[in-house]
Design a protein around this motif. Structure first.
Motif, mmCIF file in Angstrom:
data_model
loop_
_atom_site.group_PDB
_atom_site.id
_atom_site.type_symbol
_atom_site.label_atom_id
_atom_site.label_comp_id
_atom_site.label_asym_id
_atom_site.label_seq_id
_atom_site.Cartn_x
_atom_site.Cartn_y
_atom_site.Cartn_z
ATOM 1 N N GLN A 131 0.111 8.856 4.205
ATOM 2 C CA GLN A 131 0.913 8.712 3.324
ATOM 3 C C GLN A 131 2.159 7.786 3.454
ATOM 4 O O GLN A 131 2.798 8.263 4.437
ATOM 5 C CB GLN A 131 1.192 9.698 2.258
ATOM 6 C CG GLN A 131 -0.106 10.772 1.724
ATOM 7 C CD GLN A 131 -0.701 9.883 0.575
ATOM 8 O OE1 GLN A 131 -0.033 9.046 -0.019
ATOM 9 N NE2 GLN A 131 -1.704 10.173 0.320
ATOM 10 N N VAL A 132 2.337 6.745 2.968
ATOM 11 C CA VAL A 132 3.575 5.911 3.461
ATOM 12 C C VAL A 132 4.876 6.879 2.964
ATOM 13 O O VAL A 132 5.042 6.781 1.816
ATOM 14 C CB VAL A 132 3.367 4.602 2.798
ATOM 15 C CG1 VAL A 132 4.796 3.646 3.370
ATOM 16 C CG2 VAL A 132 2.376 3.841 3.240
ATOM 17 N N PRO A 133 5.663 7.156 4.040
ATOM 18 C CA PRO A 133 6.926 7.749 3.491
ATOM 19 C C PRO A 133 7.869 6.560 2.611
ATOM 20 O O PRO A 133 7.807 5.424 2.650
ATOM 21 C CB PRO A 133 7.598 7.852 4.876
ATOM 22 C CG PRO A 133 6.578 8.080 5.783
ATOM 23 C CD PRO A 133 5.620 6.987 5.390
ATOM 24 N N SER A 134 8.879 7.075 1.989
ATOM 25 C CA SER A 134 9.672 6.635 1.254
ATOM 26 C C SER A 134 10.701 5.825 2.225
ATOM 27 O O SER A 134 10.921 4.333 1.523
ATOM 28 C CB SER A 134 10.728 7.421 0.388
ATOM 29 O OG SER A 134 11.345 8.160 1.293
ATOM 30 N N ASP A 135 10.784 5.861 3.450
ATOM 31 C CA ASP A 135 11.559 4.994 4.176
ATOM 32 C C ASP A 135 10.744 3.706 4.615
ATOM 33 O O ASP A 135 11.564 2.798 4.914
ATOM 34 C CB ASP A 135 12.105 5.677 5.271
ATOM 35 C CG ASP A 135 12.875 6.789 5.111
ATOM 36 O OD1 ASP A 135 13.612 6.957 4.164
ATOM 37 O OD2 ASP A 135 13.088 7.766 6.023
ATOM 38 N N THR A 181 5.872 -2.151 9.580
ATOM 39 C CA THR A 181 6.902 -1.449 10.351
ATOM 40 C C THR A 181 6.381 -0.277 10.795
ATOM 41 O O THR A 181 6.653 0.362 11.874
ATOM 42 C CB THR A 181 8.295 -1.490 9.887
ATOM 43 O OG1 THR A 181 8.585 -3.106 9.503
ATOM 44 C CG2 THR A 181 9.400 -0.901 10.815
ATOM 45 N N MET A 182 5.891 0.544 9.778
ATOM 46 C CA MET A 182 5.446 1.822 9.920
ATOM 47 C C MET A 182 4.206 1.644 11.298
ATOM 48 O O MET A 182 4.155 2.626 11.999
ATOM 49 C CB MET A 182 5.070 2.418 8.733
ATOM 50 C CG MET A 182 4.556 3.889 8.922
ATOM 51 S SD MET A 182 3.763 4.792 7.398
ATOM 52 C CE MET A 182 2.148 3.746 7.521
ATOM 53 N N LEU A 183 3.184 0.928 10.812
ATOM 54 C CA LEU A 183 2.050 0.815 11.770
ATOM 55 C C LEU A 183 2.654 0.395 13.269
ATOM 56 O O LEU A 183 2.073 0.767 14.193
ATOM 57 C CB LEU A 183 1.189 -0.374 11.345
ATOM 58 C CG LEU A 183 0.354 0.216 9.918
ATOM 59 C CD1 LEU A 183 -0.557 -0.881 9.386
ATOM 60 C CD2 LEU A 183 -0.255 1.575 10.099
ATOM 61 N N ALA A 184 3.605 -0.580 13.393
ATOM 62 C CA ALA A 184 4.072 -1.015 14.697
ATOM 63 C C ALA A 184 4.864 0.218 15.043
ATOM 64 O O ALA A 184 4.550 0.427 16.536
ATOM 65 C CB ALA A 184 5.008 -2.012 14.373
ATOM 66 N N LEU A 207 0.781 -1.140 -0.141
ATOM 67 C CA LEU A 207 0.207 -0.025 0.187
ATOM 68 C C LEU A 207 0.875 1.208 0.022
ATOM 69 O O LEU A 207 1.881 1.426 0.630
ATOM 70 C CB LEU A 207 -0.905 -0.192 1.190
ATOM 71 C CG LEU A 207 -1.949 -1.240 1.357
ATOM 72 C CD1 LEU A 207 -2.684 -0.939 2.668
ATOM 73 C CD2 LEU A 207 -2.781 -1.193 0.109
ATOM 74 N N ASP A 208 0.268 2.131 -0.599
ATOM 75 C CA ASP A 208 0.854 3.800 -0.697
ATOM 76 C C ASP A 208 0.375 4.403 0.217
ATOM 77 O O ASP A 208 0.799 5.615 0.848
ATOM 78 C CB ASP A 208 1.023 4.224 -1.991
ATOM 79 C CG ASP A 208 1.981 3.328 -2.975
ATOM 80 O OD1 ASP A 208 2.828 2.900 -2.691
ATOM 81 O OD2 ASP A 208 1.329 3.515 -4.338
ATOM 82 N N THR A 209 -1.029 4.086 0.622
ATOM 83 C CA THR A 209 -1.825 5.173 1.724
ATOM 84 C C THR A 209 -2.340 4.157 2.567
ATOM 85 O O THR A 209 -3.027 3.192 2.188
ATOM 86 C CB THR A 209 -2.548 5.876 0.750
ATOM 87 O OG1 THR A 209 -2.146 6.778 -0.251
ATOM 88 C CG2 THR A 209 -3.515 6.897 1.594
ATOM 89 N N VAL A 210 -2.480 4.464 3.765
ATOM 90 C CA VAL A 210 -3.050 3.696 4.871
ATOM 91 C C VAL A 210 -4.127 4.734 5.469
ATOM 92 O O VAL A 210 -4.025 5.868 5.804
ATOM 93 C CB VAL A 210 -2.222 3.134 5.930
ATOM 94 C CG1 VAL A 210 -2.860 2.530 6.940
ATOM 95 C CG2 VAL A 210 -1.111 2.198 5.147
#
Length: 390
Positions: free
Chosen positions: A248-252, A259-262, A206-209
């Motif tokens: 918006q999911v950052p490039s990192d 991992t971002m959601l965690a 996903l690119d957007t959550v």
């Protein structure tokens, strides 16, 4: 008589007094420190107040048979579908039956099997199932669920259930009567279904959550967006409406959305809520939110008590009289009492929840009366909150 106090005793007393003063100062300091350390408002973790769009349970359902019942199953004359199901099952196993032969199905019950398929379930996972009688079976106690395919709304089979039932209720019957507890026609099979088909959800692509608020609120949604931007060090989140925050999911984190959601789940959010008063008239339950305010208003609470008592008096004729008979003359005593309570009470401006409750309790108001008072205050426009009556 003269008392002589030595210098050592005087010094000891002074030291004790100084020590007590020091301990008191330390206690005051600790109390002030603890008060300053307390948070100004309650906060909740992001994972506790939101859910991810698309990550949800899916409901499964199936039709099956429960066998092994001690004569408490369906009766053939009342549940014809049970007999048809038994015939079809036996024919699949190569058992030939005459068309005019009537089967006794007292040891079998037709049931509906339901389950919830969690998100990200994998093939081979075990899930719990609920089994409910469909016919006129009296109890499913001691029964075993046969292999039952479980389908979703799209018609595909996602799990297969089978196993021994666990019943929470029971039923006992004798010649003169019966007794039952709970619901003996419903049971569960813990981990009774095996997942056979997976629901694909490529969350890492996903690119957007989108985060969905469990309690929609504009203020809380904006605070969530700001907290996420602070954690990700940029402008990546925005509140679309009072119930949705788009990230918006950052490039990192591309390809590593989990991992971002965690990293975001532990972010503390100071939640806000609408001032609301919920009233359940059937049980007399009142729940008042913390932001409820009441404008200046005067309240008078009083009760009228009516007592009616019957004191019949017998009426007899005079002695040795030849006419008349003994009769009972009704006598009714009616008393009316009005309890004015504490008279009028004036509520000051911007009264808080605690002050409102304390004031009503001081007037001796019962929960039932408090419901009427709150409804009347709302009708007068003095209650600055939403009143929900259930």
């Amino acid at each position: 008589m003269t008392l002589h106090v030595s210098a050592a005793e005087t010094l000891l007393r002074r030291r004790r007094t100084a020590l007590s003063h020091a301990l008191a100062a330390v206690a005051i300091f600790l109390c002030i420190t603890s008060l300053l350390a307390q948070p100004a408002a309650a906060s909740s973790r992001l994972k506790d107040i939101t859910k991810i769009e698309g990550v949800r349970e899916n409901q499964l359902i199936g039709y099956g048979l429960v066998v092994g019942l001690p004569g408490s199953g369906d009766r053939a004359q009342n549940a014809l579908f049970t007999e048809q199901s038994v015939r079809s099952m036996l024919e699949r196993f190569g058992v030939a039956l005459d068309a005019d032969q009537i089967l006794q199905t007292r040891n079998v019950a037709a049931v509906m099997v339901t389950a919830a398929l969690p998100g990200f379930s994998r093939a081979g996972d075990k899930i719990d199932v609920t089994v409910s009688a469909l016919g006129d079976a009296r109890s499913l106690q001691g029964g075993t669920l046969l292999v039952t395919p479980l389908t979703a709304a799209d018609g595909n089979v996602y799990a297969v259930a089978q196993g021994q039932l666990i019943i929470g209720g029971f039923q006992a019957q004798g010649a003169a009567g019966s007794i039952s507890r709970g619901v003996p026609t419903q049971g569960r099979v813990p981990e009774g279904a095996t997942v056979e088909r997976e629901l694909a959800f490529p969350i890492n692509d996903l690119d957007t959550v989108r985060l969905i608020l469990k309690n929609p609120d504009f203020t809380t949604a904006n605070r969530i967006a700001s907290a996420i931007d602070n954690r990700l060090s940029g402008r990546f989140a925005r509140a679309i409406d009072l119930a949705t925050v788009e990230v918006q999911v950052p490039s990192d984190y591309r390809g590593e959305v989990t991992t971002m959601l965690a990293d975001l789940e532990s972010v503390d959010i100071e939640t806000d809520e609408v001032a609301r008063v919920v009233v359940d008239e059937s049980s007399g339950t009142i729940v008042i939110g913390n932001n409820v305010r009441v404008s200046p208003v005067a309240i008078a609470h009083g009760n009228i008590t009516i007592r009616i008592s019957e004191r019949p008096i017998p009426s007899q004729p005079s002695p040795f009289s030849r006419v008349g008979e003994t009769v009972v003359v009704p006598r009714t005593d009616i008393q009316v009492e009005e309890d004015l309570g504490n008279g009028f009470r004036v509520i000051e401006p911007n009264v808080t929840l605690q002050e409102l409750v304390d004031g009503l309790n001081a007037m001796g108001v019962t929960p039932r009366d408090m419901i009427s008072i709150l409804q009347t205050i709302k009708s007068s426009g003095a209650l600055q909150a939403e009143l929900v009556v259930q």
